[in-house]
Structures are given as C-alpha cells and as structure tokens.
Design an enzyme around this catalytic site. Sequence first.
Site, PDB file in Angstrom:
ATOM      1  N   HIS A  16       0.860  -1.187   0.000  1.00 15.22           N
ATOM      2  CA  HIS A  16       0.000   0.000   0.000  1.00 15.22           C
ATOM      3  C   HIS A  16       0.893   1.232   0.000  1.00 15.22           C
ATOM      4  CE1 HIS A  16      -3.204   2.749   0.672  1.00 15.22           C
ATOM      5  NE2 HIS A  16      -2.686   3.169   1.798  1.00 15.22           N
TER       6      HIS A  16
ATOM      7  N   ASP B 150       1.088   5.034  -0.251  1.00 10.59           N
ATOM      8  CA  ASP B 150       0.397   6.331  -0.214  1.00 10.59           C
ATOM      9  C   ASP B 150       1.096   7.332  -1.120  1.00 10.59           C
ATOM     10  OD1 ASP B 150      -1.706   5.930   1.752  1.00 10.59           O
ATOM     11  OD2 ASP B 150      -0.066   5.589   3.170  1.00 10.59           O
TER      12      ASP B 150
ATOM     13  N   ASP C 152      -7.807   1.645   2.123  1.00 12.79           N
ATOM     14  CA  ASP C 152      -7.392   2.517   3.226  1.00 12.79           C
ATOM     15  C   ASP C 152      -8.270   3.749   3.432  1.00 12.79           C
ATOM     16  OD1 ASP C 152      -5.792   3.136   5.402  1.00 12.79           O
ATOM     17  OD2 ASP C 152      -4.363   4.287   4.234  1.00 12.79           O
TER      18      ASP C 152
ATOM     19  N   HIS D 240      -6.005   9.717  -0.544  1.00 11.81           N
ATOM     20  CA  HIS D 240      -6.712   9.729   0.740  1.00 11.81           C
ATOM     21  C   HIS D 240      -5.890  10.281   1.905  1.00 11.81           C
ATOM     22  CE1 HIS D 240      -4.877   5.672   0.379  1.00 11.81           C
ATOM     23  NE2 HIS D 240      -4.596   5.857   1.652  1.00 11.81           N
TER      24      HIS D 240
HETATM   25 ZN    ZN Z   1      -3.151   4.970   2.770  1.00 10.53          ZN
END
Ligand code: ZN
Length: 1139
Positions: free
Chosen positions: A45, A47, A169, A415
Amino acid sequence: MLVLLLLGAAVVYAGPIKDETKCGYESCIKYDPSVLNVHIVPHTHDDVGWLKTVDQYYYGSRNYIQKAGVQYILDSVIKELWQDPKRRFIYVETAFFWKWWTHQGDDVRHKVHTLVRAGRLQFVGGAWSMNDEAASHYQSTIDQFTWGLRKLNETFGACGIPRVGWQIDPFGHSREFASLLAAMGYDGLFLGRIDYQDKRARLRNREMEMVWRGDDDLGNSSDIFTGVLYNTYSPPPGFCFDVLCDDEPIIDDPDSPMFNVDERVTTFFNKVREMRSHYKTHNILVTMGDDFQYQDASMWFKNLDKLIQYANLKAAKDGLDIKLFYSTPDCYLRAVKDANPTLPIKQDDFFPYASDPTAYWTGYFTSRPTTKYFERLGNRYLQVLKQLQVVSHLKEHNKFVLNELLSAMGVMQHHDAVTGTEKEHVAHDYERLLDAAIDDASIIARQAFNKISQRSDTKPPIYEYERCRFNESSCSVSENSEQFVVTMYNPLGWRVKQPIRIPVVEGKYSVFSPKGEEIETQLVKIPDFVQNIPTRQSKATHELVFLAYLHPLGVKSYYIRRKRNISKRNTKKSNDIYLNVNDYFKNIKDNIEFEYIDDVNRQEKDVPEIYISEPFRSVNKKIDIQEKIDELSGDTADRKVLKDKSGAQVSEKLENDNDKIDDANADKADWNVLKDKDSTKDYIDEVERLKGIERVLYRSRNYPFVNDDEIRMLADEPAIIERADESYIENEHFKLRLDGSGQITHLILPDRTSNFNVQFFYWTGCVGDNKKPEQRSSGAYIFRPKTTQPFGMSLNITGKPIGRVVQEVWLESDQNVAAIVRFYDKLKFMEIDYTVGPIDITDGSGKEYIIRYETNIVNNGVFYTDSNGRQYLKRKLNERPQWNLTLEEPIAGNYYPVTNDISIDDGVYRMSVLTDRSHGGSSLQEGQIELMLHRRLLHDDAFGVGEALNETANGKGLVVRGRQRVLFEKSDQRVEKQKRIYEYHLEPIVFVADAKDLELNDWVTLDNCFIGLKKELPEGVHLLTLEPWSEGRVLIRFENYLQKSVNSTRAVDFNDIFSFLTFVRFRETTLAANQWLGRDKWTWNKEKEFVGSFNKNYGSFDDVSNNGEEDSVTADDGFVIQLKAKQIRTFIADYVISM
Ligand SMILES: [Zn+2]
C-alpha cells in the site's frame, strides 16, 4: 466476451511478444470448489504522499521519517515475480507506477510486459491515486481514474485494465464512488475500513460481501459487488514477512533447533478457518502486505512460497479440505462469482467511519480547509483549461502542461491529500505541486484568450494574463494598473450571472462591457479582517463589484479604467461617508424600479457614478453616532431633533437597547468624517430622510415584511419597519432582518418568513494519550469534542455597505471570526463570506470552529448531505440504516461529509448550504445546519500522522477564508438547485491583464465576447468533460443531472452543440474512457430486492416500493443521443474545426 482496445490510444510495446496472452480472469489458476481456497494476495500500500512527500516516498528519501522507497518496491517485486511463474503481485497507484516505468530500460519493460500479459502482475484500482471518498468530488474522481487508466491502457492494452476497485485505506466509503466504479466497468470493489459496529454485525451475519447499489436512479447498472477485507489490508497477525516486520520467518530445516513449519502452518490454518466462518463461499482473500512493504520482496516471497508449499503438503497428508495459492483480488472475485452465492444488499453508504467507540473519523472531513479549497480551485482551472484548449483549438503540444495538471489533481485526490491527514510539510508539497501545475497550464488560457480576441494565433499576444488570489482579495495587476482587462471563461453549457469582485485601490473606476458600454459597478471596501489576513500581500483596499453575464462555454472580457483627473472636491466627496450614502439613496429614489441588467442585449443606461459604499450603520448605530456627535460637539440640544422626529416611545426603546452596546464597539467607528457642526446637523437630517426613503424602498418591493405571527411577536403594530432599531439587507428574492444588537433575526421570502440566524461557535477538542479509547484526542482524522454544546461567540455589525450591485452586512466577533452576509442584485442566493482564524490556543486548548445556520424549518432530525457532489443521502440523527447504533460520541458520530451541499427540509421549503470546499456537517438541532470550518488542534490522534493539526502561516495560526451560498426554495425545486450547484462548483476562472498601452477605442475593435455553444444545453444536461484526447479527437462527457421521472430523459444532438467544431464520428466508452462500451455486466443473486429509493424508504425498508417511474427509453439516432436520468455518457469523438 472480447474486450476491444481503444484505437489510436495504444502505444503498445513493440518488441517480440509471444502469443500466449492469458491475463485477467483467464490467468487465474484452476481451483477446487469443494475445498477452502485460500487466495494469498501479495500487495503493497503506497500512499501518494502522507508522512513523506510523493518524491520522498518514491526515492526512499528521509527514511528517518518512514522507511519507504517505492522505486525499490517495484524493482524488487519485478525481480521476484520473474523468478517464479506461480508468484503474483498487484499494483494500485498509477502515479507511482508511471514514475517508475519512465525510468526503466527495455529489458525491465520487456519483463514487465511479459508479467502483465501472463496475469502475474495485475493492476487493481489503477487510478492515479487511491482517492479519498469523503472530500473528493465526482468530477475529479472520474478525471483521476481516466488519467491513471489511460496510462495503463496505452502501455499494456487489455491486460492493463483493472477489474476490481481497491479502496482498502480510505476512511469511509461513498455511494457515488460505488456508482462511478460500476459505470467504469469494474466488476467488484474491495474495502478495508468500515465502521467497527457495522463490521461486527457483518462478521456475525456473514455479510462481509454484498451487492451495493450505487445510485437509485441508475438502478442495476450502478450495482457492484463489494467485499470487506477481513483484516483491513494487513497480513494475519504473526505472518508479516517484510523487512519492516519482526514476525518469525518459516524455518524449514528439520535439523535446526528453530524448525517451526508445523507450528506456523497450524497457526495459519486456524486463522484462515476463523476467516472462512465469516464469508459465504469456499474462498477467502488473505492480504499479504502493508504500507510500503516489499522493498525487499524476496523476504516476503521466500516465506510465502514455503507457507504455501508446507500448508498444502500438510493438507494433503492430513486430508484437510484446504488449499493455498498465490492469487489476486481479480482471481478471488472470479472464484466467488463462480460459487454463485446469494448476497445481501447495501443501498446507503459507509459514512461516518468509526474504528472504535471514541474514534469517529469525521474530523478529516474538514482538516486543512485551505488545502481543500485549493484542490477545488485546481479542478476549476483544470476543467476550464481543458475546455479552452479544445474551444480555441490550440496547438497539441499544450497537452504536456495539461497532463501536469491532471497528474497534480490526481495526486490531490489521494486519501491523505485532500483529506488533510498528511504531515504539514507534505501538505505544503502538495500545494507546491498543484500551484506549479496551474501556473504552467495557465498558458492555455493566455493563448486562448489572445487568440480569440485577435481572431488569430499568429499575431503576437497583446495581453499578459495573470492569476489573482481572489480568495484573499488581492490581484497585483488590478491593484497597480490604471487600466486593465478582465477576461473570464464560463465552462458551463448555459448562461450564468456571475458576481465578479476585482481587488483595487480606492478610486473611481469605469467598467466597460465587450462593446465598450459602461456597466453598473459598485466599489466596496475590503473589511479590515480581510485586509489583515497575515498571508495577504496586497495594497487593494476595495473590490470593484459587478455582475458578468456569461454565455455557455463563453469567453468574455471587460475593460476597466481608473478615472483620472479627479477634482479635489470629488476626492473629498469620496471620503465622506454620508454624502456617498446620500448619493446612493438619491439614486435609489430616482430609480426605484431596477432594470434587468444584461450586457448582451441590454440598452446601457448612462451610469456615470460609482457608488462608494462605506460602512453604513443600522439605525441603532446611528443613535450611537448621535451620542458620538453630542460628545464631539459638546452640544446635546441636537439630540432632540431625533427624539422629536422619531417619537418618544421609539427613542426610549432605542436608548434602552443602546445601553447594551459597549463603548469599545462604538469606538470602532470612524468618526473623523464628522468635521463640524454643520455636517452634524446635515447628518441628523439625513438620517431622518434616509429612514423615509428606506420605507419607500421597502414598500416598493413585493414582500410581506413579516408574517402575522411574527408581527405579533415582534411588535403590536403591523408596520414593523417603523421600528428604528432594526435594519435590512435585501434583493428581489430575499430580505434579511437584523435587530439593533446586530443579530440577524429573520429571513423574509416573497411567500414565507423564517427565523434565521448565522452563528459561529467552537468545539474544544478532547486531549488524551490515545492509549485507550476513552483517552482519545481530537486530531487530523478524529473529531472528538469535549462538550455536548459548543462555545458561542457574539457578533457585532461593523459595516453595512449597500449599493445597487450588492448589499452586505459585516459581522465580527472578538475571537477572530468575521463574516460578510451579502445579496447580489438579482441572484437567488445568500452568500456568506467568512474569515476564521488565527484560532487562539493561548489557553492551551485546541478548537474546532463551526458555522450554524438557524431557521424554524421543522426537519425532525433529518438532513441530507451530498455524495461527492452528485447524489443526496438522507441522514437521521443518532441512527444508521443498517444496524442498531450505539453512539458514544453524539456529536462526532452525527457528522457526515459534505462535498458540495447540505440541506434540511420541511416538505414545503428547503434550506441548502452550498460550499466552496468539503466540510464535515450535520444538523444537531431542529432547524439547524452546522458546518465545521476550521480546526486547530494541539495533539495527535495516534492514527499515524504523528503531528498535531496545528497549521500556521507567517508564524501565526492559519486564517481561513471561504464562502458558502445559502439557497431557500420550495422542496420540489430540484432542477434549479442543481444548476446553482454546478454554477458554484464551476465558477468561471478570471484572469487579469494590464492594458496600459491599449485604449478603450482600440479595445472595442477586438473580439471580446466568444460563445462556444450554438445554444444552451437542454435543461438537465451538463457538459461534464470536454478534453483534448489526441489530434482531432476529444473526450466528451454529457451528464443528465435530473432525478428519475416520467420526463427525465434528455436528447443531445452532437452536431447541434458547439459553434466551433463539427463531429464526424464518435464512439461510446465506459466512464473512464479505457474500454469501449459493451462488455457484459456481472449480475449476482441477491437476498432481497432494492427499494426504489433509499431516501424515501429509510426507516421503512420492508416496503419494497418502486417509486420513480421512468419514461420509456428512446434509442440513440445518429448524432442524437439519449441521456437517461443521472446517466453520464462518455464518448471519444473525431471532429473538424468549423470556426
Ligand atoms: Zn493509505
């Protein structure tokens, strides 16, 4: 079914590729439906900015903040995948993938192509970032999917098309996003975070997977399989084999004293059996990865290889019905589909998200409000510039700067970007990125405007257009030029009336319409609370306000000239408060009937004067003035003049009220204008005369002043306006009553009067060490107020500029909150322009500021919030539609995301508040709407960001300025409201250029008005996208914004739209333009049918009513297409210029 690729879009790898393509579902391994199939899904994941900036994450810089380097992840994963064809991996964020891809040589690219074509590397999600679902707007979500998927499509063709959404997420999930994903052709959606109570119930009831209806009006075309992951997105506890983890590896040397295969496999079996008990089919998805994992992918894969190998051996040996294998979300979904389960349904959304009883993730709906505004402004620039590139047919190489802006906006949707949950330095980097992108792409506007005005793109440009910081009332060109040109573009398919406010220094200005006719303007002082915003760098003291009438897809210029040779007398006059007010009312008296202003076909009246509207005080304040006059003049005799003329009773009342006003407040007024006794006398006479005129003015409108009840409540006599301690601002649609103490009390509409007030409050945030839920702090994610009632603050009127273009009341508190309430002439909304901050923290307490609109609308605890700016969801206080709610946070747990709009309704009338950015909002008390505007907190909430949300600028707490538009209308007026929402969301972008060498006479010979559409789009139709796609080809989206009814289908004729181009052919695609339309949609067995309308049935779901009859479907006919209610249709179209 065969998936067709977009012609012309494919820049596919040209090397030797063996014809053994088996990607997508075809690449899934054969599984045994009779055993428990454990889909091991390796993933990372990543970001797109959070604790580190996008580039810091990509390069692995600043590893002391977080050990994370995306380039190493991709390097390492590709190497490991290449070594064993059984291994699988998924990748999500195209922003990172694309950055990495551009740095690879042929060898690596060849390997990646091979892996993708064999389904060993699969893309899921695939948008530029994994977007937030609360603060993001659907237009930007569609754009960022289109942009990310286009890159995948151009690089990998059909094998690069993601089949599932992967929103593991984001902190809550919107219904509109589900609808968009269905329209993009995704087969399923996986979620990581849902409310802990919701999750508990779903686990218990085996409802972790469902069919989610994205939009009632769109019906089953918006349905999408939605699965909630068991363990958010982390591996089962004890099975994290990353370099960042400390779990035990699998040690398979039987001679080693640490041999642990049996123990590890048994533990794993226990975990998957537990998981299996909560899902309906013989398949479970085990996420094997976490934030920024797989930098050293061999650790993961080596251990997973062993886990799979030994688990399967043990299963075979012990005769267990269980099988482990590398898989992907696509292959898991395919297996679930094949199992043909009957699924529960979901028709609302997943907001708000709480992770425990005190952790309501509703603070981020508002966190970093200036970032949220800038993101929205970025979208306006993006839409305008995309359109201008097409509309003015500019050179194709501008795509480079457009792509930069598309990328920046894609990043902003992440996000941890638009949500405000990133570290401060990351927020600044996002702003830097977006600002640079807007700046670079603004060249399109410069070229387009110069080309249009000269009808040529070969002549040298005559203007150097600049961007202005209108949000701070500053603009270097208009502040410094004697004459300048203001040019704007309306990206909407209908005509709009747009208030324009140009920051200037004090003076007299003339504004000329495209044909050189002088138009009506008003010079309004910029209040001190705006002038003093610490980050503001401007010498502008006033704003020149006028209404612009803009054509659909229209460019329009105005020429503005500061009047020269102002006589000494005139200068003096402009500084004199009452003489100008005098002028104003004299003029009003002469022109009691306002003329409809339309600078397109109106007969221009000669309006030589500019009304300089200095703060004009309410009658009560005039009495203050009286006292001050007495004080200054030492003469109290004049006071009788007022008493005598007003009547003793009124004066007595006024004097009583007057006692409440403190001296400090009175001192704020600028008394210097009262120079001598004569003017004092003039003033008192003037006050009387004005009151008379005001009455005439009010009577000339069609309002009842207040309804009968209120008249009884407020006074014994019907003529409420005779009361001298109140005042009004108004336009032809509304009238706002203020009492003597500066409180707004009533809103008067032509057929209704409501109690009305605008109030500001603050919540103080809880403080704790976050070790237990009850010790949770309010922070960037979490809203957790200490009290059940907020702290109020009183507002005083500090100005009341009134003119023919705009009427304003300035309200200020002593706690750094100020607001301007205004009505523009003719415009059917009330605008609230607020300035909040710096939020005082000297008492050691973090605060969250809110605005409340108070009315007497009886909404019975029900309110409506939009879903990413598109549909409305009914909210009920202290309730959730699908489970019995236990609410330990009665305030935060009732907050919902507001992207564009929140409203309350009593079945007859509706009040809606339209916002210029996303907020958290609620209606905690009857008749009220509450929106959180700004947050300044001193503690972290322990969800990872590791910083208190304490934004500063220039060494002070950040000041936020924003605007909201308040609508009051009949409950059934939906269409008009929808248009107002688009008009606010896509306000024209205004550029300003110096014109010192361009005289008016020469300017009028230019093309100052361009109309992009042949005629307005039919009511109900919105041009959602007009974007250059490739040479001679555009991407175009039409949206029907009507709700489903018997008359909600709209026809659009492709060749009866644009004035500047003709289409020769077009073809429809899915919503994100990466596949031609036509692929079959998956259908699922449902436990029960959806109701016709969630909003109508909320509370009574057993009634399966089929409301919302739809008209019969008409087929497309040649270039005429049909748009059903709420439908968005996307086309790639070839055109020729017909300018
Ligand atoms: Zn995230």
